[in-house]
Design a protein around this motif. Structure first.
Motif, PDB file in Angstrom:
ATOM      1  N   TYR A 217      84.004  29.192 151.469  1.00 29.04           N
ATOM      2  CA  TYR A 217      83.878  30.657 151.428  1.00 29.04           C
ATOM      3  C   TYR A 217      84.065  31.163 149.996  1.00 29.04           C
ATOM      4  O   TYR A 217      83.216  31.887 149.453  1.00 29.04           O
ATOM      5  CB  TYR A 217      84.923  31.256 152.376  1.00 29.04           C
ATOM      6  N   TYR A 218      85.160  30.741 149.372  1.00 27.67           N
ATOM      7  CA  TYR A 218      85.416  31.168 147.996  1.00 27.67           C
ATOM      8  C   TYR A 218      84.417  30.550 147.017  1.00 27.67           C
ATOM      9  O   TYR A 218      84.045  31.162 146.019  1.00 27.67           O
ATOM     10  CB  TYR A 218      86.850  30.829 147.591  1.00 27.67           C
ATOM     11  N   GLU A 219      83.971  29.337 147.331  1.00 25.00           N
ATOM     12  CA  GLU A 219      82.979  28.676 146.483  1.00 25.00           C
ATOM     13  C   GLU A 219      81.669  29.452 146.498  1.00 25.00           C
ATOM     14  O   GLU A 219      81.015  29.630 145.452  1.00 25.00           O
ATOM     15  CB  GLU A 219      82.761  27.239 146.955  1.00 25.00           C
ATOM     16  N   SER A 220      81.263  29.932 147.674  1.00 29.42           N
ATOM     17  CA  SER A 220      80.012  30.698 147.772  1.00 29.42           C
ATOM     18  C   SER A 220      80.136  32.039 147.056  1.00 29.42           C
ATOM     19  O   SER A 220      79.165  32.517 146.445  1.00 29.42           O
ATOM     20  CB  SER A 220      79.617  30.904 149.239  1.00 29.42           C
ATOM     21  N   LEU A 221      81.310  32.645 147.112  1.00 31.27           N
ATOM     22  CA  LEU A 221      81.546  33.878 146.352  1.00 31.27           C
ATOM     23  C   LEU A 221      81.417  33.599 144.854  1.00 31.27           C
ATOM     24  O   LEU A 221      80.786  34.360 144.113  1.00 31.27           O
ATOM     25  CB  LEU A 221      82.940  34.446 146.658  1.00 31.27           C
TER      26      LEU A 221
END
Length: 318
Positions: A217-221
């Motif tokens: 999730y944070y990687e995609s952000l």
């Protein structure tokens, strides 16, 4: 101004798959899940969204708070849960396309946790991951015009709601309009946007799958930040939405109660008159006698009104 993103083949494929799953959900009467399932999923949503932000309370403790039982735990964590419960219970009163409604929700969600709840931040902020600054949010004087542009896009753009909900989630996180609570607001508001078009999303625990893939999730952000557009994040969130629908459809032995059927049919009949035959047509698994008992129960409990007698009777939700 429209936020930057590209409609990729992966996005188109996921949108088609999600639309197909929503059709399946509607066909088995899960667009408004049974009462007990709705309660469990709501608790899972609150638990997962707050756990991402560091809340330490367990699902059992959150269930106890929902049931108005006393819970021992950090005061801040308990208050976060109570605020989240209040906001989710208030969803029907919030307008996903209204900025003032957005600020009202933040005020409820962060009540007693930060100063200036429901108000845009007045100072600059940076997002720190480990020892590095991962994101510098826009300066405070840009917040109001940026949020106005984002809500204008949400209200007026012709793209599908499924896509716009993901874009809003990402762009709101990027803008970081509040001093705190932006992550949980992004997840809450995407749910509200989706719920407005597809009632099933009100009780679908999308946050649980985000928590299970928190790193991704944070990687995609981060990848979307680096590319300057939300395409990667849209793909990630559509995958989450698709998987949440698959999990809902994998639930076996769903037994709808009379209340479940009555509440579900309200979303179909809306304010129009309907007959017992029309009610029965929507629930082919029950007998005509059961349909009659459902409608009798609804009438006696003030949920519907009726016009006519015997075979000419028509009903309408109050």
């Amino acid at each position: 101004m429209k936020p930057p993103y590209n409609i990729t083949g992966k996005i188109l494929k996921l949108v088609a798959s999600i639309s197909e799953k929503i059709g399946e959900v509607n066909s088995v009467h899960l667009n408004k899940p049974p009462t007990e399932l709705r309660k469990k999923n709501r608790i899972k949503s609150i638990h997962s969204s707050l756990e991402i932000e560091g809340n330490t309370l367990s699902i059992e403790q959150i269930t106890a708070i929902v049931e108005n039982k006393r819970v021992i735990g950090p005061k801040k964590d308990i208050l976060e849960v109570k605020n989240a419960i209040a906001v989710y219970d208030y969803l029907d009163n919030l307008n996903p396309y209204n900025f003032e409604s957005f600020c009202e929700a933040h005020g409820m969600l962060m009540n007693g946790l930060v100063e200036s709840t429901g108000k845009l931040r007045s100072k600059s902020v940076g997002i720190v991951k480990g020892s590095e600054v991962a994101h510098i949010a826009p300066p405070s004087e840009m917040l109001r015009p940026l949020m106005k542009d984002l809500f204008d896009y949400l209200k007026n753009d012709d793209d599908l709601v499924l896509i716009k909900s993901c874009v809003f989630h990402y762009e709101m996180e990027f803008i970081h309009p509040f001093i705190d609570g932006n992550g949980r607001m992004g997840r809450l508001w995407q749910t509200l946007i989706l719920k407005d078009s597809y009632p099933v999303f009100e009780y679908l625990p999308i946050e649980t799958l985000i928590k299970e893939r928190q790193e991704a999730y944070y990687e995609s952000l981060g990848k979307s930040d680096n590319t300057g557009e939300s395409t990667v994040f849209i793909e990630f969130m559509l995958e989450i939405i698709f998987k949440s629908l698959v999990e809902l459809l994998n639930i076996q032995n769903i037994n709808l109660t009379n209340i479940d059927r009555i509440n579900l049919f309200k979303t179909i009949a809306k304010n129009d008159y309907f007959t017992r035959k029309e009610y029965l047509k929507n629930f082919r698994e029950i007998s005509s006698a059961t349909a009659s008992r459902d409608l009798k129960f609804a009438f006696e409990n003030g949920l519907i009104e009726k016009l006519g007698d015997k075979n000419t009777t028509k009903y309408k939700y109050r």
